[in-house]
Design a protein around this motif. Structure first.
Motif, PDB file in Angstrom:
ATOM      1  N   ASP A   1      13.840  -5.181  -8.221  1.00 15.15           N
ATOM      2  CA  ASP A   1      12.403  -4.989  -8.428  1.00 15.15           C
ATOM      3  C   ASP A   1      11.878  -6.051  -9.397  1.00 15.15           C
ATOM      4  OD1 ASP A   1      10.432  -2.176  -8.165  1.00 15.15           O
ATOM      5  OD2 ASP A   1       9.827  -3.796  -9.509  1.00 15.15           O
TER       6      ASP A   1
ATOM      7  N   LYS B   1       0.777  -5.448   5.675  1.00 15.44           N
ATOM      8  CA  LYS B   1       1.883  -4.567   6.076  1.00 15.44           C
ATOM      9  C   LYS B   1       2.120  -4.673   7.585  1.00 15.44           C
ATOM     10  CE  LYS B   1       4.022  -2.106   3.908  1.00 15.44           C
ATOM     11  NZ  LYS B   1       5.255  -2.287   3.077  1.00 15.44           N
TER      12      LYS B   1
ATOM     13  N   TYR C   1      -4.535  -5.127   2.547  1.00 16.60           N
ATOM     14  CA  TYR C   1      -3.243  -4.438   2.368  1.00 16.60           C
ATOM     15  C   TYR C   1      -2.634  -4.077   3.718  1.00 16.60           C
ATOM     16  CZ  TYR C   1      -0.083  -0.458   1.814  1.00 16.60           C
ATOM     17  OH  TYR C   1       0.983   0.395   1.917  1.00 16.60           O
TER      18      TYR C   1
END
Ligand code: NAD
Length: 354
Positions: A32, A162, A158
């Protein structure tokens, strides 16, 4: 099992990490970048467990990702790292293209190069799970549900980023024969949800006796899924899902945003009574541009083919969530300090930097 989870310091990723380490005894490498949305406090419950490792790295950094995969030798990769907040994508889309599109490309390519070096038995057992959203399907009218066959029609930067990453993931399965599976999920809620998202924002603003901002008339409908149900679903999809296929994940819990807010107010009235009911704090704000009217998932394929079922309904899950925020100020208080508690996706109020 040795599993790399990307984005494991975020909301859903941390639920996946806790599930794999605490309930399944898996060996997990949490990769991460620790953006504003990631915090190691979300995985505090596993940080001292044998078999858990955290590495701060960017999924766009090909050399770092390749090295980590080579050293850890995963049997499975669960790719959740993403820029995830629609409001932020409206005022700054670049990070979404970088992480969601280029980052997914980098993860797929590094995984493929590693996968090619495996024995045929290991190759067959390996899985790459790409985790995505139902927002790629666009908006529904009053009727109908998103199925795995619904055409893609994303509305926001967004959801468009995706959608692009989902196409890449499926192309890597079709073109290279990579064992990739894709999941598309409805809105999640539950513990460790970053305080700028609707449900935690409303709980914490209600707690602080601040206005409860609701976009437009609050009639947009979302299909809510408790995050721990999602974490279990992702494990099952990665374990038993058919290669190259998509699985929709949803809790069959459609609610209008305003009804979600009112339910939280009712719980707060019971758990933290005030002179005025908490609903008196509700304030309607200018709607988010391109705000999809309704999302609702048909999770039949996942339920019948893979045997998953949500354990929480909205009423049980939202009460658990409200209680969790009331009991865990240590987690959210530092994250709230930089954040005003208003909604972010208002082009008229913020300078757009695309
Ligand atoms: P989140 O924003 O809470 O967490 C994202 C995590 O990814 C953070 O820990 C962040 O530090 C990390 N990250 C961001 N950019 C990175 C980079 N370049 N390299 C490495 N790490 C990076 O997101 P979430 O809500 O947990 O969502 C996880 C995934 O699930 C996302 O792919 C999202 O699209 C998808 N999803 C979310 C929902 C939802 O309701 N939250 C619903 C369906 C699907």
């Amino acid at each position: 099992m040795r599993i790399i989870v990307t984005g494991g310091a975020g909301f859903i990723g941390s639920a996946v990490v806790r599930h794999l380490v605490l309930n399944k005894g898996d060996e997990v490498l949490n990769l991460d970048k620790l953006t504003y949305a990631g915090t190691e406090t979300s995985v505090r419950a596993v940080s001292n467990r044998e078999g858990y490792r955290f590495v701060q790295a960017d999924v766009c950094d090909r050399a770092a990702v390749a090295q980590l995969i080579e050293n850890f030798r995963p049997e499975r990769i669960m790719h959740l790292a993403a820029e995830s907040h629609v409001d932020r994508s409206i005022t700054g889309a670049k990070d979404f293209i970088d992480t969601n599109v280029m980052g997914t490309f980098t993860m797929l390519e590094c995984a493929r190069q590693y996968w090619l070096t495996l024995s045929s038995k290991e190759k067959e057992a390996f899985r790459f799970l790409h985790v995505s959203t139902d927002e790629v399907y666009g908006s529904l009218g009053d009727e109908g549900l998103f199925t795995e066959q619904t055409p893609y029609d994303p509305s926001s930067p967004y959801s468009a980023s995706k959608a692009a990453s989902d196409h890449l993931a499926k192309a890597w399965a079709r073109t290279y024969g990579m064992p990739v599976v894709v999941s598309n999920c409805s809105n999640n809620y539950g513990p460790y949800h970053f305080p700028e998202k609707l449900i935690p924002l409303i709980i914490l603003n209600a707690l602080g006796q601040k206005p409860l901002p609701v976009y437009g008339s609050g009639t947009n409908i979302r299909d809510w899924l408790y995050v721990e149900d999602h974490a279990r679903a992702l494990d099952i999809i990665a374990e038993r899902g058919k290669i190259g296929e998509t699985y929709n994940v949803g809790g069959r819990n459609e609610r209008r945003n305003i009804d979600v807010v009112i339910r939280i107010c009712e719980l707060m009235d019971r758990l933290r009574p005030q002179a005025q009911p908490h609903s008196s704090l509700i304030t309607y704000v200018t709607d988010r541009p391109g705000h999809d009217a309704r999302y609702a998932i048909d999770a039949n394929k996942l339920e019948t083919e893979l045997g998953w079922k949500a354990e929480e309904n909205f009423d049980t899950g939202i009460e658990k969530t409200v209680r969790w925020y009331l009991e865990n100020e240590w987690w959210w208080s530092p994250l709230r300090q930089d954040y005003s508690g208003s909604r972010l996706g208002l082009l008229s109020e913020k300078k757009a930097s695309v």
